[in-house]
Write an enzyme that holds these catalytic residues in place. Structure first.
Site, PDB file in Angstrom:
ATOM      1  N   LYS A  80     124.915  40.111  48.633  1.00  0.00           N
ATOM      2  CA  LYS A  80     126.129  40.489  48.068  1.00  0.00           C
ATOM      3  C   LYS A  80     126.495  39.213  47.141  1.00  0.00           C
ATOM      4  O   LYS A  80     126.154  38.041  47.151  1.00  0.00           O
ATOM      5  CB  LYS A  80     127.356  40.541  49.148  1.00  0.00           C
ATOM      6  N   GLY A 181     144.348  53.546  52.751  1.00  0.00           N
ATOM      7  CA  GLY A 181     143.632  53.085  51.596  1.00  0.00           C
ATOM      8  C   GLY A 181     143.314  54.300  50.694  1.00  0.00           C
ATOM      9  O   GLY A 181     142.179  55.150  51.130  1.00  0.00           O
ATOM     10  N   GLY A 183     141.737  54.264  47.611  1.00  0.00           N
ATOM     11  CA  GLY A 183     140.958  53.869  46.265  1.00  0.00           C
ATOM     12  C   GLY A 183     139.744  55.156  46.105  1.00  0.00           C
ATOM     13  O   GLY A 183     140.235  56.174  46.595  1.00  0.00           O
ATOM     14  N   TYR A 187     140.469  58.426  48.608  1.00  0.00           N
ATOM     15  CA  TYR A 187     140.602  59.370  48.030  1.00  0.00           C
ATOM     16  C   TYR A 187     139.603  60.542  47.825  1.00  0.00           C
ATOM     17  O   TYR A 187     140.049  61.824  48.277  1.00  0.00           O
ATOM     18  CB  TYR A 187     141.351  59.105  46.541  1.00  0.00           C
TER      19      TYR A 187
END
Length: 350
Positions: A80, A181, A183, A187
Site C-alpha cells: 500500500k 458511508g 462513497g 452508493y
C-alpha cells in the site's frame, strides 16, 4: 511507533519514505509480503493528523492486502502507498509523476492503483514514469467506477452469504440494512441491495449524498452518529477503518456486520466481542476483495465477464470462513486468517 519492532512482529518486508519538496510529495510505500508475487494495493491520499498516523494506516492496509490476495487465491502479495495531503487542494500532476519515479525504483515489487483520494488522472500521471500502475485511462479499472462497482458487487454477494449463515436465508427482501458511508462503493452497494428488495438506512458526512440516496433508493436518512444503533439485520460499514471499537460495539443492534471498509476492527478483541454477542462478522478483506480481484484479473488479460464470475467466488469463500469458525470454535476473523494463511502456504508449495 517502534518501526523495526512492528515490522518484525507482522512480517513486513520493506517501508519506503518518499519526499520531494519541489511538489509537496510526502509518501509512504509499504510492502508487507511479496512471497506469492508482487505486492498489489492502491495509492491513497489523505490529510493525516501526523506522520505516525500515515505510517500506521499504510502498514495496516498493506497487511490487509496480503490477506485479501491470499484468501482470494490471487498470485500477488500485499502492499500500500499513502500520500500525506489534502486531495481536494494539495495534489498535482508533478506530485504524482514524482511518486511514479519512486515507484519505478522498486522495479515491479509493488503495483499500485486508485484508492481513497486518488483518481484515474492521478494514475495517468504515475504511468508517465512507470509501468507498475493500474486503473489508467483506457483500462477497465479506469472506466468510470468499475473497480468500485466490482467491490460493491462482491460485498452484496457477501451479505447474502452472511444472511444465509446467520438467518438461514440469503433473501434480502424486506431486510433492513444500515449503510455507513456513501462513497463510490457504498452508493453502488445501495443500488444492489435496493434492487434485491432491502430496506435501506443510510448515513454519510456529505448530506448531499444522503439526500440523493433517499431519493433514488427510498432510503431513510440517519445522522452519522446514530447509524450504529439502528435496529437492523445488517450493518454495512463502507467508510474509513477502525469503526468497530468498544463504543460502537456497545451500540450495535444487528445480526450481521458486513461492509466494504478496510480494517474495520479497531482491535483483535472486537472480533471476539462480536462473536460473544451473537453478531456475525464478515471479515473485511474477504468480503471487499472484488476490487483487487478485478485488478489482478485485468493484469492477467481477463475481460469483464471472467472478472464478474471470479468476484462471485466471494460468497463461497465467506461460507468456508463461517464453516471453519463453527467447526473450530473460532471467531470469524481468526478463521479468515487461518484460511488465508493456508491458501498462501499452498501457493508457495507449488
Amino acid at each position: 511507533m517502534q518501526v523495526w519492532e512492528a515490522m518484525a512482529e507482522e512480517g513486513f518486508e520493506e517501508i519506503v519514505f518518499a519526499s520531494d519538496p519541489a511538489n509537496g510529495l510526502k509518501a509512504v510505500i509499504v510492502l508487507h509480503n511479496t512471497q506469492a508475487g508482487p505486492a498489489l494495493g492502491g495509492c491513497r491520499m489523505w490529510n493525516y493528523a501526523s506522520e505516525e498516523e500515515a505510517l500506521t494506516d499504510a502498514m495496516k492496509l498493506a497487511r490487509g492486502m496480503t490477506y485479501k490476495s491470499a484468501i482470494s487465491g490471487l498470485p500477488y502479495g500485499g502492499g500500500k502507498a499513502v500520500i500525506w495531503g489534502d486531495p481536494s487542494k494539495d495534489k498535482s500532476e508533478a506530485m504524482f509523476r514524482s511518486f511514479g519515479r519512486f515507484l519505478q525504483r522498486l522495479k515491479g515489487r509493488y503495483v499500485t492503483g486508485v484508492d481513497l483520494g486518488t483518481t484515474v488522472q492521478d494514475m495517468d500521471a504515475i504511468a508517465q514514469e512507470t509501468s507498475y500502475v493500474t486503473d489508467m485511462t483506457g483500462t477497465l479499472g479506469g472506466s468510470g467506477n468499475y473497480t468500485a462497482e466490482m467491490t460493491a458487487y462482491g460485498v452484496y454477494l457477501g451479505i447474502e452469504a452472511s444472511l444465509q449463515e446467520a438467518e438461514g436465508s440469503r433473501s434480502l427482501a424486506g431486510t433492513r440494512v444500515a449503510v455507513q458511508g456513501l462513497g463510490k462503493v457504498g452508493y453502488a452497494l445501495c443500488r444492489y441491495l435496493r434492487k434485491a428488495g432491502a430496506e435501506l438506512l443510510v448515513s454519510d458526512v456529505n448530506g448531499a449524498l444522503t439526500d440523493q440516496a433517499v431519493r433514488e433508493f427510498s432510503a431513510s436518512a440517519v445522522s452519522p452518529g446514530a447509524i450504529y444503533a439502528q435496529d437492523c439485520e445488517v450493518f454495512a460499514p463502507c467508510a474509513l477503518g477502525g469503526v468497530l471499537d468498544r463504543r460502537v460495539l456497545a451500540q450495535l443492534s444487528c445480526r450481521v456486520v458486513a461492509g466494504a471498509a478496510n480494517n474495520q476492527l479497531a482491535s483483535p478483541e472486537a472480533a471476539a466481542e462480536l462473536k460473544a454477542r451473537g453478531i456475525l462478522y464478515a471479515p473485511d478483506y474477504a468480503i471487499n476483495a472484488g476490487g483487487i480481484i478485478a485488478t489482478a484479473l485485468e493484469l492477467a488479460g481477463s475481460g469483464a465477464e471472467d472478472i464478474r464470475r471470479r468476484v462471485e467466488t466471494i460468497g463461497p469463500t465467506l461460507a468456508d470462513v463461517y464453516r471453519l469458525a463453527r467447526s473450530a470454535g473460532l471467531n470469524t476473523a481468526q478463521a479468515a486468517g487461518q484460511l488465508a494463511e493456508a491458501k498462501l502456504a499452498a501457493r508457495l508449495q507449488r
